[in-house]
Motif scaffolding. Structure first.
Motif, PDB file in Angstrom:
ATOM      1  N   LEU A 114       0.823  -1.209   0.000  1.00 32.14           N
ATOM      2  CA  LEU A 114       0.000   0.000   0.000  1.00 32.14           C
ATOM      3  C   LEU A 114       0.860   1.263   0.000  1.00 32.14           C
ATOM      4  O   LEU A 114       0.552   2.234  -0.714  1.00 32.14           O
ATOM      5  CB  LEU A 114      -0.922  -0.007   1.218  1.00 32.14           C
ATOM      6  N   MET A 115       1.933   1.271   0.765  1.00 38.15           N
ATOM      7  CA  MET A 115       2.807   2.447   0.781  1.00 38.15           C
ATOM      8  C   MET A 115       3.470   2.658  -0.569  1.00 38.15           C
ATOM      9  O   MET A 115       3.621   3.792  -1.051  1.00 38.15           O
ATOM     10  CB  MET A 115       3.875   2.276   1.875  1.00 38.15           C
ATOM     11  N   THR A 116       3.850   1.543  -1.230  1.00 39.16           N
ATOM     12  CA  THR A 116       4.435   1.658  -2.573  1.00 39.16           C
ATOM     13  C   THR A 116       3.425   2.221  -3.564  1.00 39.16           C
ATOM     14  O   THR A 116       3.755   3.069  -4.416  1.00 39.16           O
ATOM     15  CB  THR A 116       4.923   0.280  -3.040  1.00 39.16           C
ATOM     16  N   GLU A 117       2.185   1.769  -3.470  1.00 36.44           N
ATOM     17  CA  GLU A 117       1.139   2.290  -4.360  1.00 36.44           C
ATOM     18  C   GLU A 117       0.884   3.770  -4.110  1.00 36.44           C
ATOM     19  O   GLU A 117       0.675   4.549  -5.061  1.00 36.44           O
ATOM     20  CB  GLU A 117      -0.146   1.485  -4.147  1.00 36.44           C
ATOM     21  N   ILE A 118       0.911   4.170  -2.841  1.00 33.48           N
ATOM     22  CA  ILE A 118       0.716   5.586  -2.521  1.00 33.48           C
ATOM     23  C   ILE A 118       1.841   6.436  -3.107  1.00 33.48           C
ATOM     24  O   ILE A 118       1.609   7.519  -3.671  1.00 33.48           O
ATOM     25  CB  ILE A 118       0.609   5.772  -0.997  1.00 33.48           C
ATOM     26  N   GLU A 119       3.074   5.965  -2.995  1.00 36.46           N
ATOM     27  CA  GLU A 119       4.196   6.704  -3.568  1.00 36.46           C
ATOM     28  C   GLU A 119       4.073   6.809  -5.086  1.00 36.46           C
ATOM     29  O   GLU A 119       4.386   7.843  -5.684  1.00 36.46           O
ATOM     30  CB  GLU A 119       5.519   6.033  -3.184  1.00 36.46           C
ATOM     31  N   GLU A 120       3.612   5.729  -5.724  1.00 30.35           N
ATOM     32  CA  GLU A 120       3.430   5.758  -7.180  1.00 30.35           C
ATOM     33  C   GLU A 120       2.350   6.766  -7.571  1.00 30.35           C
ATOM     34  O   GLU A 120       2.501   7.519  -8.553  1.00 30.35           O
ATOM     35  CB  GLU A 120       3.048   4.356  -7.666  1.00 30.35           C
ATOM     36  N   LEU A 121       1.271   6.810  -6.814  1.00 31.26           N
ATOM     37  CA  LEU A 121       0.206   7.784  -7.098  1.00 31.26           C
ATOM     38  C   LEU A 121       0.699   9.213  -6.887  1.00 31.26           C
ATOM     39  O   LEU A 121       0.337  10.126  -7.651  1.00 31.26           O
ATOM     40  CB  LEU A 121      -1.005   7.504  -6.215  1.00 31.26           C
ATOM     41  N   ARG A 122       1.508   9.417  -5.865  1.00 24.50           N
ATOM     42  CA  ARG A 122       2.071  10.754  -5.646  1.00 24.50           C
ATOM     43  C   ARG A 122       2.977  11.168  -6.805  1.00 24.50           C
ATOM     44  O   ARG A 122       2.958  12.325  -7.244  1.00 24.50           O
ATOM     45  CB  ARG A 122       2.861  10.777  -4.338  1.00 24.50           C
ATOM     46  N   ARG A 123       3.765  10.209  -7.311  1.00 22.26           N
ATOM     47  CA  ARG A 123       4.650  10.522  -8.441  1.00 22.26           C
ATOM     48  C   ARG A 123       3.833  10.871  -9.689  1.00 22.26           C
ATOM     49  O   ARG A 123       4.153  11.812 -10.418  1.00 22.26           O
ATOM     50  CB  ARG A 123       5.556   9.319  -8.717  1.00 22.26           C
ATOM     51  N   LYS A 124       2.744  10.118  -9.930  1.00 21.73           N
ATOM     52  CA  LYS A 124       1.883  10.421 -11.081  1.00 21.73           C
ATOM     53  C   LYS A 124       1.233  11.794 -10.926  1.00 21.73           C
ATOM     54  O   LYS A 124       1.110  12.546 -11.905  1.00 21.73           O
ATOM     55  CB  LYS A 124       0.815   9.339 -11.215  1.00 21.73           C
ATOM     56  N   LEU A 125       0.808  12.112  -9.704  1.00 19.49           N
ATOM     57  CA  LEU A 125       0.195  13.416  -9.472  1.00 19.49           C
ATOM     58  C   LEU A 125       1.187  14.546  -9.734  1.00 19.49           C
ATOM     59  O   LEU A 125       0.840  15.566 -10.354  1.00 19.49           O
ATOM     60  CB  LEU A 125      -0.316  13.486  -8.026  1.00 19.49           C
ATOM     61  N   GLU A 126       2.429  14.368  -9.306  1.00 19.29           N
ATOM     62  CA  GLU A 126       3.452  15.382  -9.557  1.00 19.29           C
ATOM     63  C   GLU A 126       3.733  15.514 -11.057  1.00 19.29           C
ATOM     64  O   GLU A 126       3.910  16.633 -11.579  1.00 19.29           O
ATOM     65  CB  GLU A 126       4.730  15.016  -8.796  1.00 19.29           C
ATOM     66  N   ASN A 127       3.755  14.384 -11.771  1.00 18.50           N
ATOM     67  CA  ASN A 127       3.961  14.444 -13.219  1.00 18.50           C
ATOM     68  C   ASN A 127       2.807  15.164 -13.913  1.00 18.50           C
ATOM     69  O   ASN A 127       3.018  15.929 -14.872  1.00 18.50           O
ATOM     70  CB  ASN A 127       4.114  13.030 -13.783  1.00 18.50           C
ATOM     71  N   GLN A 128       1.589  14.944 -13.440  1.00 14.44           N
ATOM     72  CA  GLN A 128       0.439  15.637 -14.029  1.00 14.44           C
ATOM     73  C   GLN A 128       0.530  17.146 -13.787  1.00 14.44           C
ATOM     74  O   GLN A 128       0.181  17.948 -14.669  1.00 14.44           O
ATOM     75  CB  GLN A 128      -0.861  15.083 -13.436  1.00 14.44           C
ATOM     76  N   ARG A 129       0.998  17.530 -12.614  1.00 17.43           N
ATOM     77  CA  ARG A 129       1.161  18.956 -12.345  1.00 17.43           C
ATOM     78  C   ARG A 129       2.219  19.568 -13.251  1.00 17.43           C
ATOM     79  O   ARG A 129       2.030  20.671 -13.788  1.00 17.43           O
ATOM     80  CB  ARG A 129       1.547  19.155 -10.878  1.00 17.43           C
ATOM     81  N   ARG A 130       3.334  18.862 -13.453  1.00 20.88           N
ATOM     82  CA  ARG A 130       4.362  19.368 -14.363  1.00 20.88           C
ATOM     83  C   ARG A 130       3.828  19.455 -15.790  1.00 20.88           C
ATOM     84  O   ARG A 130       4.092  20.435 -16.517  1.00 20.88           O
ATOM     85  CB  ARG A 130       5.578  18.450 -14.322  1.00 20.88           C
ATOM     86  N   LEU A 131       3.074  18.430 -16.217  1.00 16.50           N
ATOM     87  CA  LEU A 131       2.503  18.442 -17.568  1.00 16.50           C
ATOM     88  C   LEU A 131       1.534  19.608 -17.737  1.00 16.50           C
ATOM     89  O   LEU A 131       1.489  20.251 -18.797  1.00 16.50           O
ATOM     90  CB  LEU A 131       1.804  17.114 -17.830  1.00 16.50           C
ATOM     91  N   LYS A 132       0.765  19.897 -16.697  1.00 19.09           N
ATOM     92  CA  LYS A 132      -0.162  21.023 -16.763  1.00 19.09           C
ATOM     93  C   LYS A 132       0.588  22.338 -16.917  1.00 19.09           C
ATOM     94  O   LYS A 132       0.190  23.207 -17.718  1.00 19.09           O
ATOM     95  CB  LYS A 132      -1.027  21.047 -15.500  1.00 19.09           C
ATOM     96  N   ARG A 133       1.701  22.497 -16.178  1.00 17.65           N
ATOM     97  CA  ARG A 133       2.494  23.723 -16.319  1.00 17.65           C
ATOM     98  C   ARG A 133       3.079  23.826 -17.725  1.00 17.65           C
ATOM     99  O   ARG A 133       3.117  24.922 -18.311  1.00 17.65           O
ATOM    100  CB  ARG A 133       3.608  23.742 -15.266  1.00 17.65           C
ATOM    101  N   MET A 134       3.536  22.701 -18.291  1.00 16.11           N
ATOM    102  CA  MET A 134       4.071  22.718 -19.656  1.00 16.11           C
ATOM    103  C   MET A 134       2.986  23.082 -20.664  1.00 16.11           C
ATOM    104  O   MET A 134       3.224  23.855 -21.607  1.00 16.11           O
ATOM    105  CB  MET A 134       4.677  21.356 -19.983  1.00 16.11           C
ATOM    106  N   TYR A 135       1.783  22.536 -20.483  1.00 11.34           N
ATOM    107  CA  TYR A 135       0.677  22.864 -21.393  1.00 11.34           C
ATOM    108  C   TYR A 135       0.323  24.346 -21.304  1.00 11.34           C
ATOM    109  O   TYR A 135       0.035  24.987 -22.330  1.00 11.34           O
ATOM    110  CB  TYR A 135      -0.541  22.010 -21.062  1.00 11.34           C
ATOM    111  N   GLN A 136       0.312  24.883 -20.099  1.00 14.98           N
ATOM    112  CA  GLN A 136       0.007  26.302 -19.947  1.00 14.98           C
ATOM    113  C   GLN A 136       1.066  27.172 -20.630  1.00 14.98           C
ATOM    114  O   GLN A 136       0.732  28.165 -21.290  1.00 14.98           O
ATOM    115  CB  GLN A 136      -0.095  26.646 -18.466  1.00 14.98           C
ATOM    116  N   LYS A 137       2.333  26.779 -20.505  1.00 20.42           N
ATOM    117  CA  LYS A 137       3.390  27.535 -21.173  1.00 20.42           C
ATOM    118  C   LYS A 137       3.262  27.417 -22.682  1.00 20.42           C
ATOM    119  O   LYS A 137       3.408  28.409 -23.416  1.00 20.42           O
ATOM    120  CB  LYS A 137       4.758  27.021 -20.710  1.00 20.42           C
ATOM    121  N   ALA A 138       2.973  26.199 -23.178  1.00 19.90           N
ATOM    122  CA  ALA A 138       2.791  26.017 -24.619  1.00 19.90           C
ATOM    123  C   ALA A 138       1.596  26.806 -25.129  1.00 19.90           C
ATOM    124  O   ALA A 138       1.614  27.340 -26.245  1.00 19.90           O
ATOM    125  CB  ALA A 138       2.626  24.533 -24.941  1.00 19.90           C
ATOM    126  N   LEU A 139       0.543  26.897 -24.310  1.00 21.18           N
ATOM    127  CA  LEU A 139      -0.633  27.674 -24.715  1.00 21.18           C
ATOM    128  C   LEU A 139      -0.286  29.152 -24.840  1.00 21.18           C
ATOM    129  O   LEU A 139      -0.718  29.821 -25.799  1.00 21.18           O
ATOM    130  CB  LEU A 139      -1.748  27.467 -23.689  1.00 21.18           C
TER     131      LEU A 139
END
Length: 285
Positions: A114-139
């Motif tokens: 469960l702790m490993t899954e939580i860490e993986e979800l946190r990493r995906k959430l951080e990647n989504q935030r970075r992707l959102k910032r990149m999309y905003q810059k590209a926009l």
């Protein structure tokens, strides 16, 4: 936890009692010193007696006595409480509010997963935030590029002729044929013989009382050439020779004049400055 709170409340009561008794004892000591200022043995004993030290010793002794009796009493109370009040039946499950609906019998391996899954979800959430910032810059960059393209389109909009405008279409066709026509005109002018100034000075002047073809051979030739050129302009299509060059020059004059070219140069310079400003803003963002 409840027993600890009760014991703490009793300790606070003892402290408040000592704080209230201290000024009372201090006043008693001061009054005894004032009454014992006479003569005799009592006066000698009062002179040797220290009121502040006596008050402190009395308060410490009283505090020790109260704490001793309180400890003994609460030891009995705690033992009685554990035997009676907190004796719950075995079939009653005690669950704290923050542990409600939780499975506390999880194995260590499952907890690790469960702790490993939580860490993986946190990493995906951080990647989504970075992707959102990149999309905003590209926009933002795409908006700047679109604005720059719209300014360029507006600057060149005069070249886009409507389908029903024959004049604009002919002007564009003339512009397309202008470079080869100008080159042909330059080559024809370069092939002409050099005109000597002395020879030009010996040519006879035209007589204003005579018509052009009556002035002589030269006048007749000039008149005939002018007539041929006028007829060719009226009847010959745009396609080649000097007539095509003349038509192209006329079409170019209708499309734009010198002041229009200067205005266009100023617009181009302003557009380049705006593009540099847009690039600087994109680098900053």
């Amino acid at each position: 936890m409840l027993l600890d709170d009760i014991i703490s409340a009793a300790a606070d009561a003892i402290l408040q009692c000592l704080q209230a008794m201290e000024p009372f004892m201090q006043r008693w000591a001061d009054s005894r010193v004032q009454k014992g200022d006479g003569l005799g043995k009592d006066a000698e004993r009062n002179a040797e007696w220290d009121g502040l030290e006596a008050v402190e010793q009395g308060l410490v002794a009283f505090s020790t006595l109260l704490e001793s009796h309180t400890d003994i009493a609460f030891d009995f109370f705690e033992a009685w409480s554990l035997r009676n009040i907190f004796a719950l039946p075995p079939d009653v499950s005690v669950v704290a509010p923050h542990q409600k609906n939780l499975d506390l019998n999880t194995r260590p391996e499952e907890e690790t997963d469960l702790m490993t899954e939580i860490e993986e979800l946190r990493r995906k959430l951080e990647n989504q935030r970075r992707l959102k910032r990149m999309y905003q810059k590209a926009l933002r960059i795409s908006r700047l590029g679109r604005a720059r393209s719209e300014r360029r389109l507006e600057r060149l909009s005069y070249l886009s002729a409507p389908a029903t405008s024959s004049d604009s279409a002919s002007a564009l066709a003339a512009l397309a044929s202008l470079p080869p026509s100008v080159l042909e005109l330059f080559e024809g002018a370069a092939a002409l013989p050099h005109l000597d100034g002395a020879v030009a000075g010996t040519l006879p002047l035209a007589d204003p009382s005579k018509r052009l073809w009556e002035t002589g051979r030269t006048g007749y030739i000039n008149w005939a050439v002018g007539q041929l050129i006028a007829k060719s302009k009226q009847s010959a299509p745009v396609g080649g020779g000097s007539t095509a060059v003349g038509n192209a020059v006329e079409q170019a004059a209708r499309v734009a004049e010198t002041r229009d070219v200067k205005n266009l140069a100023q617009i181009v310079l302003a557009e380049e400055e705006q593009e540099r400003a847009d690039e600087d803003s994109m680098e900053i963002s």
